[in-house]
Design a protein around this motif. Structure first.
Motif, PDB file in Angstrom:
ATOM      1  N   MET A   1       0.841  -1.204   0.000  1.00  0.00           N
ATOM      2  CA  MET A   1       0.000   0.000   0.000  1.00  0.00           C
ATOM      3  C   MET A   1       0.874   1.252   0.000  1.00  0.00           C
ATOM      4  SD  MET A   1      -3.500   0.068   2.173  1.00  0.00           S
ATOM      5  CE  MET A   1      -3.334  -1.251   3.350  1.00  0.00           C
TER       6      MET A   1
ATOM      7  N   ASN B   1      11.006   5.166  15.267  1.00  0.00           N
ATOM      8  CA  ASN B   1      10.253   3.914  15.296  1.00  0.00           C
ATOM      9  C   ASN B   1       9.618   3.582  13.936  1.00  0.00           C
ATOM     10  OD1 ASN B   1      10.934   3.806  17.983  1.00  0.00           O
ATOM     11  ND2 ASN B   1       8.904   4.312  18.768  1.00  0.00           N
TER      12      ASN B   1
ATOM     13  N   LYS C   1      10.263   1.780  11.389  1.00  0.00           N
ATOM     14  CA  LYS C   1      10.149   0.397  10.935  1.00  0.00           C
ATOM     15  C   LYS C   1       9.021  -0.321  11.686  1.00  0.00           C
ATOM     16  CE  LYS C   1      12.891  -3.825  10.593  1.00  0.00           C
ATOM     17  NZ  LYS C   1      12.998  -4.431  11.946  1.00  0.00           N
ATOM     18  N   ASN C   2       9.034  -0.213  13.015  1.00  0.00           N
ATOM     19  CA  ASN C   2       7.972  -0.806  13.841  1.00  0.00           C
ATOM     20  C   ASN C   2       6.599  -0.270  13.447  1.00  0.00           C
ATOM     21  OD1 ASN C   2       8.543  -2.787  15.686  1.00  0.00           O
ATOM     22  ND2 ASN C   2       9.230  -1.385  17.272  1.00  0.00           N
ATOM     23  N   ILE C   3       6.541   1.028  13.218  1.00  0.00           N
ATOM     24  CA  ILE C   3       5.261   1.657  12.890  1.00  0.00           C
ATOM     25  C   ILE C   3       4.729   1.122  11.564  1.00  0.00           C
ATOM     26  CG2 ILE C   3       4.215   3.875  12.223  1.00  0.00           C
ATOM     27  CD1 ILE C   3       6.063   5.152  14.432  1.00  0.00           C
TER      28      ILE C   3
ATOM     29  N   ARG D   1       5.431  -1.779  10.282  1.00  0.00           N
ATOM     30  CA  ARG D   1       5.025  -3.168  10.522  1.00  0.00           C
ATOM     31  C   ARG D   1       3.624  -3.230  11.120  1.00  0.00           C
ATOM     32  NH1 ARG D   1       8.829  -5.843  14.580  1.00  0.00           N
ATOM     33  NH2 ARG D   1       7.556  -7.700  14.247  1.00  0.00           N
ATOM     34  N   ARG D   2       3.297  -2.251  11.927  1.00  0.00           N
ATOM     35  CA  ARG D   2       1.986  -2.251  12.575  1.00  0.00           C
ATOM     36  C   ARG D   2       0.894  -1.686  11.666  1.00  0.00           C
ATOM     37  NH1 ARG D   2       1.399  -2.371  18.227  1.00  0.00           N
ATOM     38  NH2 ARG D   2       3.268  -2.666  19.478  1.00  0.00           N
TER      39      ARG D   2
ATOM     40  N   GLY E   1       0.896  -1.478   8.478  1.00  0.00           N
ATOM     41  CA  GLY E   1       0.766  -2.161   7.191  1.00  0.00           C
ATOM     42  C   GLY E   1       1.183  -1.281   6.028  1.00  0.00           C
TER      43      GLY E   1
ATOM     44  N   VAL F   1       0.958   9.683  17.466  1.00  0.00           N
ATOM     45  CA  VAL F   1       1.315   8.717  16.427  1.00  0.00           C
ATOM     46  C   VAL F   1       0.353   7.525  16.425  1.00  0.00           C
ATOM     47  CG1 VAL F   1       3.149   7.178  15.585  1.00  0.00           C
ATOM     48  CG2 VAL F   1       3.716   9.492  16.358  1.00  0.00           C
ATOM     49  N   ALA F   2      -0.134   7.134  17.597  1.00  0.00           N
ATOM     50  CA  ALA F   2      -1.146   6.060  17.636  1.00  0.00           C
ATOM     51  C   ALA F   2      -2.374   6.467  16.831  1.00  0.00           C
ATOM     52  CB  ALA F   2      -1.530   5.751  19.080  1.00  0.00           C
TER      53      ALA F   2
ATOM     54  N   ILE G   1      -1.608   6.111  13.175  1.00  0.00           N
ATOM     55  CA  ILE G   1      -1.640   4.700  12.750  1.00  0.00           C
ATOM     56  C   ILE G   1      -3.085   4.226  12.587  1.00  0.00           C
ATOM     57  CG2 ILE G   1      -1.015   2.329  13.403  1.00  0.00           C
ATOM     58  CD1 ILE G   1       1.449   3.539  14.850  1.00  0.00           C
ATOM     59  N   ASP G   2      -3.953   4.608  13.519  1.00  0.00           N
ATOM     60  CA  ASP G   2      -5.378   4.273  13.385  1.00  0.00           C
ATOM     61  C   ASP G   2      -5.935   4.808  12.061  1.00  0.00           C
ATOM     62  OD1 ASP G   2      -5.738   2.800  15.646  1.00  0.00           O
ATOM     63  OD2 ASP G   2      -6.989   4.257  16.691  1.00  0.00           O
TER      64      ASP G   2
ATOM     65  N   ARG H   1      -4.803   2.896   8.923  1.00  0.00           N
ATOM     66  CA  ARG H   1      -5.487   1.627   8.698  1.00  0.00           C
ATOM     67  C   ARG H   1      -6.808   1.801   7.951  1.00  0.00           C
ATOM     68  NH1 ARG H   1      -5.409   0.431  13.858  1.00  0.00           N
ATOM     69  NH2 ARG H   1      -3.292  -0.347  13.973  1.00  0.00           N
ATOM     70  N   THR H   2      -7.464   2.934   8.173  1.00  0.00           N
ATOM     71  CA  THR H   2      -8.802   3.121   7.607  1.00  0.00           C
ATOM     72  C   THR H   2      -8.847   4.234   6.564  1.00  0.00           C
ATOM     73  OG1 THR H   2      -9.343   4.613   9.423  1.00  0.00           O
ATOM     74  CG2 THR H   2      -9.988   2.312   9.686  1.00  0.00           C
TER      75      THR H   2
ATOM     76  N   ALA I   1     -10.965   3.321   3.803  1.00  0.00           N
ATOM     77  CA  ALA I   1     -12.272   2.767   4.184  1.00  0.00           C
ATOM     78  C   ALA I   1     -13.326   3.867   4.282  1.00  0.00           C
ATOM     79  CB  ALA I   1     -12.162   2.029   5.519  1.00  0.00           C
TER      80      ALA I   1
END
Lengths: 432, 432
Positions: free
Chosen positions: B1, B25, B27-29, B31-32, B34, B309-310, B313-314, B317-318, B321
């Motif tokens: 994506m 962070n 790379k971790n972000i 990974r989470r 997507g 940042v959380a 990330i949310d 994801r959408t 959508a």
């Protein structure tokens, strides 16, 4: 939007609680989810007298629920492994989302279940599996998603915490409190799962996976119970400014991942040290957020149902969306195969209690053994023999050292002529 | 994506922290989430020496970021009201999602902002606005969504908590600690926002809205600061088994919603009573889950960035959508216009400290005034005058009573000939 149709499998304590929360709070839940959530079918062999299921289609065949073409979300609340696994796999095969409170199932069969779910484009949710009503899965998978998680530590078995709390507050013995916990229904007739840490290990396995993005590795979790904790240890810990808690601990270290459940001394000044009775608590340390702590009821109909229904509401919101709109099963898209350290390689601090003959030079011998191995002593208490007894006790707190070094030291201390019986060793975590 | 492109407006403490978390962070972000999350532009008038922004397009015009057609998410971290409001509205007008840490903006202009966002099909996220790194907005909007929330109570201003902690631990005076807090950078040069409870009222307003699904009603929040708390009160509270905390409290009662920030005695046995220093904590009681508690850092670059940042990330994801896949701004689809009770109608318990002339019959007069109004006494301490002083002190804890009745009682006690000066009244919450 059309209602979400839920099928509940199992109508015991948690199943009944879930039905009742969905019913009692239906209006609020619909206001939040943006659509109604209705129970379309219940699969159970026994009715639950706490639930008014008069208008709900019932079946004694839970697999009928899993295959019901009318149902969007199957809620697995039957517990156990084999039938639960088959039920969940069947539901997924039939394109259903699944919500479960079954930590054993997820910890031991999660990989297989999630793989099938991903292939089928559905989600398996398990917030209720860890720490009951505390939304700790959500916190780790979403709320703290910006962080590299450094470590987490949790009181994640209410029975064990109840026992340790009673031992400390009332000076009672382990077996005495265990019996009461069984009478109160906190502990099972076979308490092994709770007091030997297996239940906590299931939960810790899940927490570590979603914290670090590693595979579920229950078989590698080190597990030690609380049945050997004595009243002496509880009191000495207190004298040193600590509390004994049955902790699940997982750290991300340079050598690998810690994954361990064992009795643990923690400083009494930490808020988690005051989490008593059947309550659960999880501390999480992230590289951006620092420490956060989550406390609440770890079991019971209401708290567990709260988590089950929260998962259903999350699914309701994304039912028509692409799977990418939902959080990954183990929080991360890419799982990294990081090594779980054997307990011998874990580094921690220690509390040692050594029974010795009351003669000169004993303490010097012990101190020499430790210092030869580079183990620093942080605090020490020497107790004279009690009235009518002949043995003295030496209680030590050490600085951090790798476990295999401590094993060598303990073996050497036990080999001393002056040492009587086994050395008691309890790990110490400062949680800072 | 394809990556999510973020524009950061404001590169101060929180903006710099957000940039650094996204970078460190990354790379971790990814990974989470997507997908990658990249900083596509930064709007700031001043560089931040903690941030390596060499490869990032910079502008001194934050509105350029808000209008940048290349950007998906605008992060508002400039603070304040008017410019921030204009910036957020501009970003929404241009079809951007918004993430903000600005509690004042949300508490006072949230309705207008959310209405425009809904019209434009975008989301405004504000996890960082309340209790810093603690994911309390997520817990209330999602994790506890199954519940009817009965009440919540929070230590949601770190400066106030630091001051009260120092007063208790070290016997220091309010003004003395406040000065130190200012030197340490915990408190602003004008500390009114923190110590008078306005900042906490902003946060409480937001928490209550998402807990109950009611409009944001900052103007109706009762606010009382901690500047009148004396060392005597801290010590008497302790003697009675309580701690004084600056609490935001909101209850859903049959008469309406409580919404109030004030100094509060809470039992020292509650884990929240041990939340000291600059830490924040929120307790939430739901009808299914019972009590849950959330503790962590309420401010600072890292914790606040963790929440910002959380939210990003949310959104990541959408992003593709439908808006229905995202949580409603105020947690509920339908907002109900429940009444916020005036403070006079609120029911709570009380701590009273009364300075009196040291003569017989004084306690009887006070007790009569209370009993005539149906106010029951739970505990009482009477202190003889200190060496060289002439006034005695009566300290009372009462059972629950409606505030206007207590106001009448206090007026009557102050009218007694034997009473000297004002009666000190601090509300008491048992949080059970």
């Amino acid at each position: 939007m059309k209602p979400v149709k839920v099928g509940i499998c199992g109508l015991g304590t948690v199943g009944g609680g879930t039905f009742n929360v969905l019913t009692t709070n239906a209006k609020n839940i619909a206001r939040r989810a943006g659509r109604e959530i209705i129970v379309a079918q219940i699969g159970t062999r026994r009715p639950n007298s706490d639930c008014d299921t008069r208008n709900i289609p019932m079946t004694s065949d839970i697999f009928e629920v899993a295959k019901n073409p009318d149902i969007d979300v199957v809620v697995e609340l039957i517990g156990g492994y084999e039938v639960a696994r088959e039920l969940v796999m069947t539901a997924i095969e039939h394109g259903k989302h699944v919500v479960t409170a079954n930590k054993a199932l997820i910890a031991e069969h999660g990989e297989e279940i999630f793989a099938l779910a991903e292939a089928k484009g559905v989600s398996v949710m398990y917030e209720a599996g860890v720490a009951g009503g505390i939304p700790i899965i959500k916190a780790l998978r979403e709320g703290l998603a910006a962080n590299r998680i450094n470590w987490l530590a949790g009181i994640i078995n209410g029975t064990g915490n109840f026992i340790l709390t009673e031992m400390r507050d009332k000076g009672r013995d382990f077996n005495d409190v265990l019996q009461e916990a069984q009478q109160l229904g906190y502990a099972e007739a076979d308490p092994t799962f709770d007091v030997e840490g297996i239940d906590a290990a299931h939960k810790l396995t899940i927490l570590a996976s979603i914290a670090y993005g590693i595979p579920l590795q229950f078989a590698r979790c080190y597990t030690e119970g609380i049945s050997k904790i004595t009243q002496d240890d509880v009191e000495y810990a207190e004298e040193l400014g600590y509390r004994i808690k049955h902790l699940g601990v997982s750290r991300q270290t340079e050598k690998g991942i810690d994954l361990r459940v064992h009795p643990t001394l923690i400083p009494e000044a930490r808020p988690i040290a005051k989490v008593d009775g059947v309550l659960n608590a999880v501390m999480v340390n992230g590289n951006a957020v620092g420490d956060t702590l989550y406390v609440g009821a770890g079991a019971g109909a209401g708290p567990t149902a709260s988590a089950v229904v929260a998962d259903i509401i999350d699914l309701a919101r994304t039912l028509e969306a692409d799977a990418a709109a939902r959080v990954n099963h183990l929080a991360y898209n890419e799982i990294e195969n990081e090594q779980v350290l054997p307990i011998e390689e874990v580094e921690t601090s220690y509390y040692l209690r050594i029974q010795v003959q009351d003669k000169t030079g004993v303490l010097a011998s012990v101190a020499t053994i430790l210092s030869e191995r580079g183990i620093n002593i942080e605090a020490i208490i020497q107790k004279e023999p009690k009235e009518g007894e002949e043995l003295a006790q030496i209680i030590l707190l050490t600085h951090r050292i790798v476990e295999k070094t401590m094993n060598g030291a303990i073996a050497a201390i036990q080999a001393l002529d002056s040492t009587v019986g086994d050395v008691t060793r309890i790990r110490v975590e400062h949680l800072d």
